[in-house]
Design an enzyme around this catalytic site. Sequence first.
Site, PDB file in Angstrom:
ATOM      1  N   ASP A  51       0.839  -1.203   0.000  1.00 12.92           N
ATOM      2  CA  ASP A  51       0.000   0.000   0.000  1.00 12.92           C
ATOM      3  C   ASP A  51       0.876   1.255   0.000  1.00 12.92           C
ATOM      4  O   ASP A  51       0.377   2.377  -0.027  1.00 12.92           O
ATOM      5  CB  ASP A  51      -1.013  -0.001   1.155  1.00 12.92           C
ATOM      6  CG  ASP A  51      -0.359  -0.085   2.525  1.00 12.92           C
ATOM      7  OD1 ASP A  51       0.888  -0.179   2.596  1.00 12.92           O
ATOM      8  OD2 ASP A  51      -1.096  -0.048   3.531  1.00 12.92           O
ATOM      9  N   GLU A 130      -1.529  -5.483   8.596  1.00 13.77           N
ATOM     10  CA  GLU A 130      -0.666  -4.881   9.619  1.00 13.77           C
ATOM     11  C   GLU A 130      -1.266  -5.053  11.015  1.00 13.77           C
ATOM     12  O   GLU A 130      -2.474  -4.902  11.199  1.00 13.77           O
ATOM     13  CB  GLU A 130      -0.490  -3.386   9.339  1.00 13.77           C
ATOM     14  CG  GLU A 130       0.274  -3.094   8.058  1.00 13.77           C
ATOM     15  CD  GLU A 130       0.514  -1.597   7.844  1.00 13.77           C
ATOM     16  OE1 GLU A 130       0.179  -0.794   8.728  1.00 13.77           O
ATOM     17  OE2 GLU A 130       1.050  -1.247   6.779  1.00 13.77           O
ATOM     18  N   GLU A 197       9.210  -4.161  10.430  1.00 14.01           N
ATOM     19  CA  GLU A 197       9.664  -2.878   9.873  1.00 14.01           C
ATOM     20  C   GLU A 197      10.289  -1.993  10.945  1.00 14.01           C
ATOM     21  O   GLU A 197       9.696  -1.748  12.007  1.00 14.01           O
ATOM     22  CB  GLU A 197       8.466  -2.163   9.205  1.00 14.01           C
ATOM     23  CG  GLU A 197       8.861  -0.840   8.567  1.00 14.01           C
ATOM     24  CD  GLU A 197       7.842  -0.311   7.564  1.00 14.01           C
ATOM     25  OE1 GLU A 197       6.879  -1.023   7.230  1.00 14.01           O
ATOM     26  OE2 GLU A 197       8.026   0.833   7.110  1.00 14.01           O
TER      27      GLU A 197
HETATM   28  O1  KIV Z   1       3.601  -1.137   1.565  1.00 18.05           O
HETATM   29  C1  KIV Z   1       4.788  -1.496   1.591  1.00 18.05           C
HETATM   30  O2  KIV Z   1       5.590  -1.177   0.704  1.00 18.05           O
HETATM   31  C2  KIV Z   1       5.230  -2.299   2.718  1.00 18.05           C
HETATM   32  C3  KIV Z   1       6.695  -2.517   2.873  1.00 18.05           C
HETATM   33  C4  KIV Z   1       7.323  -1.292   3.393  1.00 18.05           C
HETATM   34  C5  KIV Z   1       7.003  -3.701   3.688  1.00 18.05           C
HETATM   35  O3  KIV Z   1       4.432  -2.726   3.494  1.00 18.05           O
END
Ligand code: KIV
Length: 279
Positions: A51, A130, A197
Amino acid sequence: MSGKSKPTKVTTHVLQKMKNNGEKISMLTAYDWSMARILSDAGLDIILVGDSASNVIAGHQTTLPITLDQMIYHASSVVRAVRLTEAEGKRRPLVVADLPFGTYQGNTRKALKSAIRMMKESGAHAVKLEGGAEVKGSISRVLKAGVPVMGHLGLIPQSIYKFGTYTVRAKKEEEAERLINDALMLEKIGCFGIVLEKIPAELGKKVAEQLSIPVIGIGAGPHVDGQVLVTHDLLGITKDFHPRFLRRYLNLYDDIKGAVSNYIEDVKSTDFPNEKEQY
Ligand code: KIV
């Protein structure tokens, strides 16, 4: 011939074997067919339809505005690229698509509906959600429907307004402990992997050692089972983003700008098109 040919598709089982064998996993983002085709042909293990498209493609300041319809559009473009790689007899990556903000939090039924829409309409192989304990119900329900789920802990950009900043997460013991418990919970309920992250490298190491499923890091140090970056950052297309964890392999912003300046000059001077470039 050794008789041990490489699998033609990366599946969640292949990723698990890679972790078991100590083979590091490579993952990058893509949001469109052209980029996905290059990443897929290069032999990447996982393409993440992140996203982060909300930032990188649409120019929003956060990942919050992107919609499920938009994510499905991006994911379906990526899936068409990896299908081509597969049709050409080459090993194709696993495609994981983010479920965007507001499509799974606090409502397990909505989470299931969003995940099913993503899988049916885009052809992605898995979804990423998430959060930890606070989204356990949603993740469980999606998993029970047979949809592979990747977790995401540490800095979770969909909760940026709760955190307030994009600084390193889980530096304090209490938050680190919570993160480990969340990671163990995600493994227990059936996630096939997790992304960590922007957390201290030592914590990344601890989680990767305690979990039997693959742990992919972005700013989580070298001891995790694989690495993920936003492709536009790695290629230097984004210009003003310099986190410590980022390694830039190209400087495409300047290269593309230079090429476009040359084109403008050639058009203005009537150097382009020349005799060979016309009918
Ligand atoms: O949306 C994204 O690019 C991510 C990465 C930073 C892991 O979730």
